[in-house]
Design a protein around this motif. Sequence first.
Motif, PDB file in Angstrom:
ATOM      1  N   ASN A 169       3.378   3.868  -3.483  1.00  0.00           N
ATOM      2  CA  ASN A 169       3.658   2.334  -3.733  1.00  0.00           C
ATOM      3  C   ASN A 169       4.338   1.974  -3.099  1.00  0.00           C
ATOM      4  OD1 ASN A 169       0.712   1.773  -4.949  1.00  0.00           O
ATOM      5  ND2 ASN A 169       1.757   1.817  -6.972  1.00  0.00           N
ATOM      6  N   GLY A 198       4.459   0.285   1.357  1.00  0.00           N
ATOM      7  CA  GLY A 198       3.530   1.014   0.240  1.00  0.00           C
ATOM      8  C   GLY A 198       2.061   1.556   1.438  1.00  0.00           C
ATOM      9  N   HIS A 250      -6.190  -4.227  -3.949  1.00  0.00           N
ATOM     10  CA  HIS A 250      -5.976  -3.363  -3.034  1.00  0.00           C
ATOM     11  C   HIS A 250      -5.800  -4.002  -1.320  1.00  0.00           C
ATOM     12  CE1 HIS A 250     -10.155  -2.217  -2.174  1.00  0.00           C
ATOM     13  NE2 HIS A 250     -10.170  -1.743  -0.841  1.00  0.00           N
TER      14      HIS A 250
END
Length: 513
Positions: free
Chosen positions: A424, A205, A244
């Motif tokens: 992702n 990712g 994140h």
Amino acid sequence: MRDLKQILLEEIPEFKAKGEVFLKGELGKMDFKKVSGGFGVYAHRDGKHFMIRLRILSGVLGKEQLVAICNLAERYAVPMIHLTTRQAIQFHKLSLDNVCKVMEEGLEYNLYTRGAGGNYPRNVAMSPLAGLMKEEAFDVVPYAMAANGYFLQRINTYHLPRKLKVSFTSDKADGSQATVQDMGFVATLKDNKPYFKLYLGGGLGRNPRKGIPVDRLLPAEEALYALEAMVQLFTHEGDYEHHHKARVRYIADRMGDEAFVNCFWKYFETAKVKGGLDFSPEMPKYTKVGKRVEINHIAITSQKQEGLYSYYFHPLGGQLDYRLLRKISNLIEPMKDVHVRLSMGEGLYLVHLNGEEVQQVAEALDADNYLLGVEQTRSCIGVPICQMGILESQKALRAIVDYFKAKGNIKESLPPIYISGCPNSCGVHQIAGIGLVGNKKKIDGVLTGIYDVYMKGKCTVGETHLGELIGEVQEDQLPAFLYDLASKIEAAHQSFDQYMEANKEEVEQLLSK
């Protein structure tokens, strides 16, 4: 598991109530996702339909479960079943009522959805042919299953910063991608005793990272203590404030590799003192009498059990309807000890087939099997289903295959292509020979779909490396670019790796057209 099932059944009405609030427009998509993910459910992009993910434990699927999945898909009119890149099965385009019914009825057959999404330990991945391969250190099946049990028994109690991915691999090919997980267990032998070499803090990712190879070997019977150590490390050291940066790999980035590994062993020793997780595996006994045949077939692998074989089935894009799955179920039903093992490549293995059975299976399924050249391409679900998707990755996959077939050559000079519809990495593009990532940018003032192109990724024990971004290609030009590249490699009479080593600049120029 009976008490757990009762707890999970009692959670469903509350989940359904949240879903009804979402459908009324009184709960935002992201707020609903925070709730639904933990139940293995995600809303489709249209805000009306839902996906539910069945947590197939390490990809091992018995005949009774396979029949149950076919029945559920037929009963609730599932238009498409998706085999995922993490040994799970997804149903798409369901109503909220039917999602809840699948959740409830699946429990009768040990088909769990709890923790299949959200901030939970995900399905424990495993080499799909563990215990069956001729070249493996030892059979990791009982260890992977014990890890599944460890997580499931606590699945409704976790409060982690983000998801946690664990894999068990029994061979150097790294069939469970253990070297790029939050925690990877790789089987090895020392003094003829089973150990695991650990890989910690990996992940794909955004800001990907290879797992840190740990020098100290773990006695195999202490695997559950290692899991507990990672859970405690993640819980106490993870970032709950910044979504994140909440994955395990960011802890390793912050601490540094050596300090991170030392921190892990500190939590491990604490878990050992606490005790209660000792594990003595009962190794599977494979008693089926085989029957040898002379066969050379791309989908068939000889098992280490004499006269037994595995057949690999890969539907295009990992997608099939219940009728085809029912065909597979009916085909293997009378065959002794045969069951399904889901792969990490959106396909499935039928294992423990004797020589006559594997020939029967090949005759029945070859026409629907996609294993040649670009047919092997993997893709996430993408737009128009996924909320996070940027491009239609499944559409791109089919465009590639159709383009090559229209040219009359599916080209086997390219490595398997992995497509993610956004950064992702659900399509695990960063460990592919050719990885594609959906994005958008303005070209001549027009917002245009593009694919970032990564090359020379690899996931093999001791040789894992992440792909290198070498350029981008417009969405509508992608099939032609790949076909031109394949043609150049064939003309050069080289392998893909050899060609890229000698002609990287030429490929970059091809991308800049």
